[in-house]
Design an enzyme around this catalytic site. Sequence first.
Site, short mmCIF file in Angstrom:
data_model
loop_
_atom_site.label_atom_id
_atom_site.label_comp_id
_atom_site.label_asym_id
_atom_site.label_seq_id
_atom_site.Cartn_x
_atom_site.Cartn_y
_atom_site.Cartn_z
CG ASP A 245 -2.11 0.94 1.10
OD1 ASP A 245 -3.13 0.60 0.46
OD2 ASP A 245 -2.00 2.05 1.64
CE1 TYR A 395 -5.51 6.66 -0.70
CE2 TYR A 395 -5.28 7.20 1.63
CZ TYR A 395 -5.38 6.26 0.62
OH TYR A 395 -5.36 4.93 0.92
CG HIS A 452 -4.39 -4.08 0.05
ND1 HIS A 452 -3.70 -3.59 -1.05
CD2 HIS A 452 -4.40 -3.07 0.97
CE1 HIS A 452 -3.31 -2.35 -0.79
NE2 HIS A 452 -3.72 -2.01 0.42
#
Length: 476
Positions: A245, A395, A452
């Site tokens: 990630d 982000y 993930h």
Amino acid sequence: NTILCFLRSFEYSQKNAVLVPVAALGVGGMLVYWLRSRHKIKTIEMGDGWWGSGERLLKGREDESIRPFKIETSDKEIEDLHRRLDQARYTPHVEGAAFHYGFNSSYLKKVVSYWRNQFDWHKQVEILNKYPHFHTTIEGIDIHFIHVKPPYVPHGQAVQPLLMVHGWPGSFYEFYKIIPLLTEPAKHGLNEGDVVFEVICPSIPGYGFSEAPHQQGFDSVATARIFHKLMNRLGFKEYYLQGGDWGSRVTTNMAQMLPQSVKGLHLNVVFVGKRGLGRLISIILGAYVPWLVGLSREDARLIYPFMQKSVYDVLRESGYLHIQATKPDTAGCGLNDSPVGLAAYILEKFSTWTDKSFLHKDDGGLESKYSLDELLTNVMIYWVTSSIVSSMRYYKENFSKDPNLSAYNRFAVHVPTGIAAFPQEILHTPRIWAKDVYKNIITYSYMPRGGHFAAFEEPKLLAQDIMQFVRKVEQL
């Protein structure tokens, strides 16, 4: 006259005898310079930063001490949580919706009931404190990390430092199951003790117990620089890196910034983001003749049907990303105020990012891979630190500068790289595509299962792959 001509031609040939070697030397020198500059590794400028509150203090140096830290809780904190859980409001889910609309509210009630009546935060705090925690101030903010050394090292055995970096919506806690496998491999039947690690797991600033940046612009490159400074402060000249990630991007940036410090880079997800006609042709041909464009049979199975797996599935799973990359603080207000909202928002990712088929299950398949204690401990790290908003801002800081997350791909990664491709990962990157950026792939493994959150879900598989990779690098 003949003598004069002879003298002139002799003089001319003498000049040539000097000019030709000089010209040849000049051209040769330019060629050598061009070849050397071509092979000179381009690196990301390390630079410097300040993320503390207000202006940077010019007087005096930063406090470089490493301070032991303990996670603590209080009855007041737990009472406040319980009060909020008791007052939660729910919306009835659509019949037969499972997890197609997001977190199923009937199952959410069960999770909240467990959280309110059975989950023991005091006990989980003890578990969290079983590894040594520390704080140190870097670039004006407090950085939290755990540092776990092997309890026993055989004589003559080299201990490899390994920095492991988490992502969103995870935390340093994701590594709690893999740490003992890496620090005491022989005890867990992983090897004969030929590779052993000391593990450093920092919290990305703005996540958990690392202070949030007070200034705008804190991206993965700033994180990479801070983590290099952390490793340097701990006395490491060379070290291994591991990430998934955001951790994948941070550790990649670290390898692009100071390749001389990075012995090897191991990733369980790779973002290369290359577009263009070449890639499009490769995708079209790959559906029919994968071998022609360098795709293995396994790659083809994980990529196709392409529109479904790389477009529709990604669009469905990335709505949160658009919010967080544009206006994170707005949605973040509700999540920071409501523990139930926070749990739904975070745990929904642990459902579909672990296995896409969990979308069809009423409980999101959550307890098939994790325990509620594990899942809620991760949620609690966000809750007690009020860090959901600052974690979402990461982000915004990264995507506003680099919408495709590909700006740094022009800095090739030359350090030895290992890639573990888990079959349920959101996006699959074949080795041939990864080579666009990672020029020195030593191991590339198609993992038998897992998604993930590799370290959290399949710690043994990931530990084995890291060890296999490090063994190969050490033999180079």
